[in-house]
Design a protein around this motif. Structure first.
Motif, PDB file in Angstrom:
ATOM      1  N   VAL A   1       0.839  -1.202   0.000  1.00  0.00           N
ATOM      2  CA  VAL A   1       0.000   0.000   0.000  1.00  0.00           C
ATOM      3  C   VAL A   1       0.874   1.253   0.000  1.00  0.00           C
ATOM      4  O   VAL A   1       2.056   1.187   0.349  1.00  0.00           O
ATOM      5  CB  VAL A   1      -0.942   0.034   1.238  1.00  0.00           C
ATOM      6  CG1 VAL A   1      -1.906  -1.146   1.209  1.00  0.00           C
ATOM      7  CG2 VAL A   1      -0.166   0.066   2.544  1.00  0.00           C
ATOM      8  N   PRO A   2       0.309   2.400  -0.407  1.00  0.00           N
ATOM      9  CA  PRO A   2       1.064   3.650  -0.271  1.00  0.00           C
ATOM     10  C   PRO A   2       1.520   3.792   1.185  1.00  0.00           C
ATOM     11  O   PRO A   2       0.770   3.472   2.107  1.00  0.00           O
ATOM     12  CB  PRO A   2       0.047   4.723  -0.656  1.00  0.00           C
ATOM     13  CG  PRO A   2      -0.919   4.014  -1.559  1.00  0.00           C
ATOM     14  CD  PRO A   2      -1.019   2.626  -1.011  1.00  0.00           C
ATOM     15  N   ILE A   3       2.719   4.271   1.351  1.00  0.00           N
ATOM     16  CA  ILE A   3       3.368   4.190   2.661  1.00  0.00           C
ATOM     17  C   ILE A   3       2.604   4.936   3.761  1.00  0.00           C
ATOM     18  O   ILE A   3       2.604   4.521   4.915  1.00  0.00           O
ATOM     19  CB  ILE A   3       4.838   4.649   2.540  1.00  0.00           C
ATOM     20  CG1 ILE A   3       5.603   4.312   3.810  1.00  0.00           C
ATOM     21  CG2 ILE A   3       4.951   6.106   2.213  1.00  0.00           C
ATOM     22  CD1 ILE A   3       6.859   3.569   3.549  1.00  0.00           C
ATOM     23  N   SER A   4       1.890   5.996   3.396  1.00  0.00           N
ATOM     24  CA  SER A   4       1.140   6.740   4.412  1.00  0.00           C
ATOM     25  C   SER A   4       0.012   5.900   5.006  1.00  0.00           C
ATOM     26  O   SER A   4      -0.455   6.171   6.111  1.00  0.00           O
ATOM     27  CB  SER A   4       0.560   8.031   3.815  1.00  0.00           C
ATOM     28  OG  SER A   4      -0.423   7.718   2.848  1.00  0.00           O
TER      29      SER A   4
ATOM     30  N   ALA B   1       0.576   1.941  -5.094  1.00  0.00           N
ATOM     31  CA  ALA B   1       1.649   1.309  -4.312  1.00  0.00           C
ATOM     32  C   ALA B   1       2.986   1.482  -5.043  1.00  0.00           C
ATOM     33  O   ALA B   1       3.017   1.544  -6.266  1.00  0.00           O
ATOM     34  CB  ALA B   1       1.344  -0.173  -4.111  1.00  0.00           C
TER      35      ALA B   1
ATOM     36  N   GLU C   1       2.852  12.804   1.530  1.00  0.00           N
ATOM     37  CA  GLU C   1       3.393  11.792   2.438  1.00  0.00           C
ATOM     38  C   GLU C   1       3.855  10.547   1.696  1.00  0.00           C
ATOM     39  O   GLU C   1       4.691   9.804   2.194  1.00  0.00           O
ATOM     40  CB  GLU C   1       2.323  11.379   3.443  1.00  0.00           C
ATOM     41  CG  GLU C   1       2.007  12.438   4.462  1.00  0.00           C
ATOM     42  CD  GLU C   1       1.188  11.834   5.585  1.00  0.00           C
ATOM     43  OE1 GLU C   1       0.209  11.148   5.272  1.00  0.00           O
ATOM     44  OE2 GLU C   1       1.555  12.035   6.761  1.00  0.00           O
ATOM     45  N   ASP C   2       3.275  10.304   0.525  1.00  0.00           N
ATOM     46  CA  ASP C   2       3.653   9.135  -0.262  1.00  0.00           C
ATOM     47  C   ASP C   2       4.611   9.479  -1.398  1.00  0.00           C
ATOM     48  O   ASP C   2       4.957   8.617  -2.192  1.00  0.00           O
ATOM     49  CB  ASP C   2       2.403   8.483  -0.867  1.00  0.00           C
ATOM     50  CG  ASP C   2       1.480   7.928   0.192  1.00  0.00           C
ATOM     51  OD1 ASP C   2       2.008   7.363   1.165  1.00  0.00           O
ATOM     52  OD2 ASP C   2       0.254   8.062   0.045  1.00  0.00           O
TER      53      ASP C   2
END
Lengths: 467, 467
Positions: free
Chosen positions: A351-354, B190, B112-113
């Motif tokens: 998933v996107p890191i946030s 992702a 953030e991503d």
């Protein structure tokens, strides 16, 4: 054991096997044991045996085998180390399992250009042993000692991807035998090119469905001047994940950062004879100049302390580092074998890191109430983590429960704009999720490509999507 | 001017133009001036005018336009800023030039991503202005202020590629309108995925031949804590190139390293009002922490000194840095305009870095005896450099000479396992070289994909290869 949807086997006439033997002699094997080995995966899928296994030793042999199979309408399923875990190499329609593990030549190492060319059957550990004296290394490291061809086919990654990328980034060029029985090279050895369609990237991750990869040209990296590895235990899972996310957001060039939850540490302690405190733990590795590494350690240490992390325990010698990362690479086997006789199932969302802290803590909450043991381990710097379940194969209810838990996890990841598979591929295990992730129109484009390149649907048929 | 092979125009019936007007009103233009602007490239190719230009403002409009064109059998040629230099956006069979430059929405920034999603018509400089307050930047920077959609389509790169990669690496996901008139998304957000065929990378570099890119999700990077830029003159071309190759081989993470030969410096001094000594010069930029940058500068400074380099002249303020890199980005225009009224031709080979000194010095020797002025400028850290010729359009002998010089250069690069195009794409200018670079069997695979995805050959027809 999971009973995948029955796909009709393609009938293979005895004359075809005779023709194989005439050309390939003892390289053709049809015995029960070897067919079973090539028809069994390391995960929870029921075995499906090929009609024959052919051990190829050169691109020329692959060409000849492909031509024989295509002429006879017999499926060809490339097989490397057999360590994929979505049933990627299972010959679900029968036919020939084309074993490339004897193609182990290192064709060329161009140390000045940081690249090398290897046959598809070379394994990652052997490649790095071979490279040791050059000052270079090949960073991509899935848990198993997979073949380079297999890693390219599944777009594998591993613990170094946060810094060095995945097989998508590592592959400069491929030699591929096409379903037409032609051999092509997808690119030259230049570090970048805008020369037509990026066939290299199309074949990377195509899981053998568009042809057979026989040679791979790889980007290598200089072994860093300084390497430091450490482990750090955390009071909470959230604290560990937050430490990683904040480090990434500050631009710290972490080389490796792996999370192992309390259950996974317990499994590793047992399997790999470690004695780590059984709490959520981060495994770090820092690469750079001495000053650069010191800077990184300083920053990450402060973040860890602020997030409930303990002291860093340093693996200062090469031996200690090797022991640590060997334990990490064996995490899958450690987790599955928490119960003897168990079979494994590894989830693979990214998933996107946030969104990672939320995704991973919700998943941990699911596991707390599950009746099947599951550990969490993952490449948190990429937003990618695995739950490894240890399933009693004699208890169908366990498999059903894991299917439900996996479904919840994938739905959660997709809702966060993530993917159902960070690095394991689709195989037969993730096909319904691929459709939910990308939509039928996107898969239709994949289908058009598949039909155009493999009009008879003979190359690893039944994988990634249904035609 | 170069008279490319005549490709038959597809006849466009007046009813079709009427139908366009009915749907798109004033967004359809057929006037001579606008058609000429969309049918003229920045390089040496003869103009070919579209039958109409349509300015799209949304993905929905692109869908509707594509459906109209496909139903009528009319070619569609996507057009961004018109700054490509291999004739990539010339409508060689006529039809509609689909201008996406009004699609300038920044759809989302996920700071953030480290990613953002933009419409295809956003230009790289405007994107970076928009991002300024986020602490992030988008590194890919071809000379021109190109659109993101155009940059994705040609797999563009630029001065930062040595550190941050090319559009291949920068694009996380694409929204594409397919020749079937469907809209697809190629991936989730992702950072990595093994979910089926890598359609993102297939469309990046496909030059509009497989559909129309309408939105792009991009990876961003944190603006480094410290940025230092410097120029350094060298006694010899070989010394400059050796300095770069040795720095790369030592693993110095150079952010930018550009070579400009004496002629190119002369052109830049004139065009961009610089006063650099007219010798072969390297433009450097170092990114990192203060200590990290100091380390890099120390290492590279020693190598430069050992290779006949002078002192580093530092561009210490933001203004000086901007001035320096603006001059570098305008190098093409500076070189072409060494003679007034001249037309440009930029070569684009890229070779393995160990072969670069040899490739570039042999090329310089060719230029020394040429009768057409040519400068050398390039991304030496990637092994990629350009010769920019300033050709008198009224002297056919000059064009013929440049064709010969380019042929020698490409042959030289191919013999070194390099590519004919590091970043400009194939368009109509490099098709014969693509065949020599990869072979007809490889191009046949591209053709199969093209025919499958665009069966009527309506999407930017005549580009990359002939069907």
């Amino acid at each position: 054991m999971h009973q995948q949807a029955i796909i009709e086997r393609v009938p293979v006439p005895p004359e075809f096997i005779d023709a194989l033997r005439e050309r390939f002699g003892a390289q053709v094997q049809t015995g029960e044991a070897v067919c079973r080995q090539h028809g069994t995966s390391e995960a929870h899928f029921a075995p499906v045996l090929p009609d024959a296994v052919v051990f190829a030793q050169s691109t020329q042999e692959v060409i000849e085998l492909v031509r024989l199979c295509v002429a006879a309408g017999v499926p060809v399923v490339p097989f490397g180390a057999g360590t994929s875990i979505e049933g990627n190499a299972l010959p679900v329609r029968g036919g020939v399992s084309l074993d490339l593990s004897q193609m182990t030549q290192i064709v060329a190492v161009n140390a000045e250009d940081f690249d090398c060319t290897v046959q598809a059957g070379v394994r990652r550990e052997e490649l790095n042993q071979y490279l040791r004296d050059t000052g270079l290394f090949f960073p991509i490291d899935p848990g198993a000692n997979a073949t380079i061809g297999g890693m390219a086919s599944t777009r594998a990654s591993g613990t170094n991807a946060v810094r060095y990328g995945t097989m998508r980034d590592a592959v400069l060029s491929l030699t591929v035998v096409t379903p037409q029985g032609e051999v092509i090279k997808t690119a030259r050895r230049a570090r970048k090119s805008a020369a037509g369609y990026d066939l290299t990237r199309l074949y990377v991750g195509s899981e053998g469905t568009l042809g057979v990869i026989t040679e791979v040209t790889l980007r290598l990296h200089p072994i860093p001047e300084t390497i430091s590895a450490a482990v750090c235990g955390f009071e909470t899972l959230q604290g560990a994940v937050d430490t990683v996310v904040q480090s990434i957001q500050l631009g710290v060039p972490l080389a490796r950062v792996e999370i192992l939850d309390d259950m996974q540490i317990r499994a590793c302690n047992k399997w790999s004879k470690l004695d780590l405190p059984e709490v959520t733990t981060l495994f770090f590795e820092f690469h750079g100049s001495p000053a650069g590494v010191a800077e990184q350690v300083e920053t990450v240490g402060q973040l860890a302390a602020a997030n409930g992390g303990g002291n860093f325990q340093w693996a200062s010698t090469q031996e200690e580092r090797t022991r640590l990362w060997k334990a990490r690479h064996e995490a899958y086997y450690a987790a599955v074998n928490l119960r003897s006789g168990a079979i494994g199932w590894a989830t693979d969302v990214c998933v996107p890191i946030s969104r990672l802290p939320e995704c991973i803590t919700q998943t941990k909450a699911d596991l707390a109430t599950a009746s099947v043991p599951g550990t969490i381990v993952g490449h948190v710097g990429d937003g990618n983590f695995h739950v490894i379940f240890s399933i009693d194969p004699k208890a169908p209810a366990e498999l059903a429960e894991v299917e439900m838990l996996n479904a919840r996890l994938v739905e959660r990841a997709l809702a966060m704009d993530g993917t159902c598979t960070g690095e394991h591929g689709i195989g037969i295990g993730k096909q319904e999720w691929l459709a939910k992730e990308l939509g039928e129109s996107t898969i239709d484009v994949m289908r058009m490509i598949k039909r155009a390149l493999d009009p008879q649907d003979l190359f690893n048929p039944g994988k990634i999507f249904t035609l």
